[in-house]
Design a protein around this motif. Structure first.
Motif, PDB file in Angstrom:
ATOM      1  N   GLY A 110      67.209  58.908  27.870  1.00 54.44           N
ATOM      2  CA  GLY A 110      67.846  59.115  26.506  1.00 54.44           C
ATOM      3  C   GLY A 110      67.162  58.920  25.173  1.00 54.44           C
ATOM      4  N   ALA A 111      65.924  58.950  25.435  1.00 53.80           N
ATOM      5  CA  ALA A 111      64.946  58.505  24.327  1.00 53.80           C
ATOM      6  C   ALA A 111      64.692  59.861  23.494  1.00 53.80           C
ATOM      7  N   THR A 112      64.763  59.793  22.151  1.00 51.15           N
ATOM      8  CA  THR A 112      64.596  60.961  21.218  1.00 51.15           C
ATOM      9  C   THR A 112      63.357  60.729  20.364  1.00 51.15           C
ATOM     10  N   THR A 113      62.879  59.618  20.252  1.00 48.28           N
ATOM     11  CA  THR A 113      61.676  59.015  19.406  1.00 48.28           C
ATOM     12  C   THR A 113      60.934  58.252  20.044  1.00 48.28           C
ATOM     13  N   LEU A 114      59.690  58.445  20.244  1.00 50.16           N
ATOM     14  CA  LEU A 114      58.664  57.664  20.874  1.00 50.16           C
ATOM     15  C   LEU A 114      57.609  57.035  20.196  1.00 50.16           C
ATOM     16  N   TYR A 115      57.452  55.810  20.208  1.00 49.14           N
ATOM     17  CA  TYR A 115      56.317  55.102  19.490  1.00 49.14           C
ATOM     18  C   TYR A 115      55.170  54.820  20.483  1.00 49.14           C
ATOM     19  N   SER A 116      53.878  54.792  19.900  1.00 54.14           N
ATOM     20  CA  SER A 116      52.856  54.389  20.816  1.00 54.14           C
ATOM     21  C   SER A 116      51.719  53.806  19.839  1.00 54.14           C
ATOM     22  N   TRP A 117      51.385  52.662  20.306  1.00 53.66           N
ATOM     23  CA  TRP A 117      50.131  52.105  19.479  1.00 53.66           C
ATOM     24  C   TRP A 117      48.670  52.872  19.799  1.00 53.66           C
ATOM     25  N   VAL A 118      48.023  53.353  19.177  1.00 52.20           N
ATOM     26  CA  VAL A 118      46.775  53.768  19.364  1.00 52.20           C
ATOM     27  C   VAL A 118      45.516  53.347  18.476  1.00 52.20           C
ATOM     28  N   LEU A 119      44.446  52.854  19.436  1.00 53.13           N
ATOM     29  CA  LEU A 119      43.396  52.273  18.560  1.00 53.13           C
ATOM     30  C   LEU A 119      42.737  53.245  17.606  1.00 53.13           C
ATOM     31  N   ASP A 120      42.337  52.907  16.211  1.00 53.33           N
ATOM     32  CA  ASP A 120      42.008  53.861  15.388  1.00 53.33           C
ATOM     33  C   ASP A 120      40.487  54.142  15.697  1.00 53.33           C
ATOM     34  N   GLU A 121      40.175  54.945  16.803  1.00 55.56           N
ATOM     35  CA  GLU A 121      39.066  55.694  16.945  1.00 55.56           C
ATOM     36  C   GLU A 121      39.280  57.075  17.044  1.00 55.56           C
ATOM     37  N   PRO A 122      38.175  58.085  16.677  1.00 56.50           N
ATOM     38  CA  PRO A 122      38.380  59.258  16.573  1.00 56.50           C
ATOM     39  C   PRO A 122      38.993  59.940  17.971  1.00 56.50           C
ATOM     40  N   ALA A 123      38.388  59.477  19.064  1.00 51.92           N
ATOM     41  CA  ALA A 123      38.938  60.090  20.471  1.00 51.92           C
ATOM     42  C   ALA A 123      40.257  59.597  20.807  1.00 51.92           C
ATOM     43  N   ASN A 124      40.875  58.478  20.432  1.00 53.54           N
ATOM     44  CA  ASN A 124      42.046  58.042  20.620  1.00 53.54           C
ATOM     45  C   ASN A 124      43.096  58.560  19.836  1.00 53.54           C
ATOM     46  N   ARG A 125      42.831  58.807  18.577  1.00 43.87           N
ATOM     47  CA  ARG A 125      43.829  59.269  17.532  1.00 43.87           C
ATOM     48  C   ARG A 125      44.017  60.922  17.971  1.00 43.87           C
ATOM     49  N   ALA A 126      42.694  61.347  18.331  1.00 47.00           N
ATOM     50  CA  ALA A 126      42.739  62.941  18.586  1.00 47.00           C
ATOM     51  C   ALA A 126      43.782  63.044  19.966  1.00 47.00           C
ATOM     52  N   PHE A 127      43.578  62.337  20.836  1.00 53.22           N
ATOM     53  CA  PHE A 127      44.388  62.422  22.152  1.00 53.22           C
ATOM     54  C   PHE A 127      45.870  62.344  21.882  1.00 53.22           C
ATOM     55  N   ALA A 128      46.213  61.437  21.045  1.00 55.45           N
ATOM     56  CA  ALA A 128      47.530  61.353  20.606  1.00 55.45           C
ATOM     57  C   ALA A 128      48.305  62.673  19.761  1.00 55.45           C
ATOM     58  N   GLU A 129      47.242  62.899  18.716  1.00 52.61           N
ATOM     59  CA  GLU A 129      47.969  64.322  18.058  1.00 52.61           C
ATOM     60  C   GLU A 129      47.893  65.585  18.802  1.00 52.61           C
TER      61      GLU A 129
END
Length: 309
Positions: A110-129
């Motif tokens: 039933g989730a409609t919004t998901l939150y995730s913590w991502v290390l502020d490194e280019p590869a990690n942020r690109a993966f999430a985006e």
């Protein structure tokens, strides 16, 4: 070799130890042990729909995902997914498979919004985006070398203030629960939390294997707890600040510094050599407190959010 994603096996020490090993390697700024991991799994609230996952390659756990609903939030439909892959095994698809399985589970829950913590490194942020997540608020990890740091001298409690430890509340920890609930209610963050389940707090906080009651310092005024710093230790010389909070009516009196300084001094005397903590990047008061102790920023993470269509 093929990556396999599966549920963890409750009660299997190898799974808990492997899960913790990956967490320590991927996020060394947070404490993680097999015992703590097994305890968290065993005491997950049923409303959280908790489903920890692991990714294996050749029978070795190389990735993990913490997956749950934010059951303490007054807002329904919020899910949390945090994926970690061992640095030696990135780029092999483990993170993608873990995230896909986690999202499917949370959508069904039933989730409609998901939150995730991502290390502020280019590869990690690109993966999430690439997977539809957008960055929002951020937080710092901070480290203090307890073995060499020149801590501020221990201070005498001001008139009317008494310092105790959490161990002194063993017979009745409810006053600490009430203070924890009060300070959690206005903690900076994307998702509000309301602590109302005392029995669950006892199991997941008070009885948590990492909570060091002897190193957790509490300030009392007229016999009532008004400020605290929760100490966590992993038995490996590492100390983590679980939470430092002051009741609204007692802020601005230096009580956060007082309790944390007392706890850090006792932690060093107990043999701890490293101290870690975390702060929202906008939490200027606590960042100032931690700089006063000598903590230095060692990493930054960014909360990412995805909304299901």
């Amino acid at each position: 070799m093929t990556v396999i994603v599966r549920d963890v096996r409750a009660g299997v020490a190898e799974d808990a130890d492997g899960y913790a090993r990956v967490r320590r390697a991927a996020l060394p700024y947070m404490l993680a042990t097999g015992r703590q991991t097994a305890h968290d799994w065993a005491h997950a609230h049923p409303d959280a729909r908790d489903r920890p996952l692991v990714a294996e390659i050749g029978g070795e756990i190389v990735g993990t995902a913490g997956v749950s609903l934010a059951h303490e939030s007054p807002e329904p439909g919020i899910g949390s997914v945090n994926v970690f892959v061992h640095p030696d095994h990135t780029g092999r698809g483990a993170g993608t498979l873990l995230l896909r399985a986690a999202e499917e589970h949370l959508a069904e829950a039933g989730a409609t919004t998901l939150y995730s913590w991502v290390l502020d490194e280019p590869a990690n942020r690109a993966f999430a985006e690439r997977r539809g997540y957008t960055g929002s608020r951020s937080a710092y990890f901070l480290r203090l070398d307890l073995a060499t740091a020149e801590l501020p001298p221990r201070q005498e409690a001001p008139a009317g203030v008494e310092l105790r430890t959490a161990a002194d509340f063993a017979a009745d920890p409810r006053p600490l629960f009430e203070l924890d609930a009060l300070t959690t209610a206005d903690e900076p963050g994307d998702v509000a939390a309301e602590l109302t389940d005392y029995a669950h707090w006892l199991a997941t906080t008070w009885e948590h294997p990492m909570l060091d009651r002897e190193l957790t310092t509490v300030a009392l005024v007229d016999g009532r707890p008004v400020a605290f710093t929760a100490a966590r230790t992993d038995g490996l010389g590492r100390y983590g600040s679980g939470m430092t909070g002051t009741a609204p009516g007692f802020r601005g009196r230096g009580l956060a510094k007082l309790v944390k300084n007392d706890s850090l001094h006792r932690a060093r005397a107990a043999g701890c050599t490293e101290a870690y903590t975390g702060n929202d990047t906008g939490n200027d008061p606590m960042l100032a407190v931690n700089r006063w102790f000598g903590y230095e920023i060692c990493a930054r993470e960014v909360r990412h959010v995805r909304t299901f269509a």
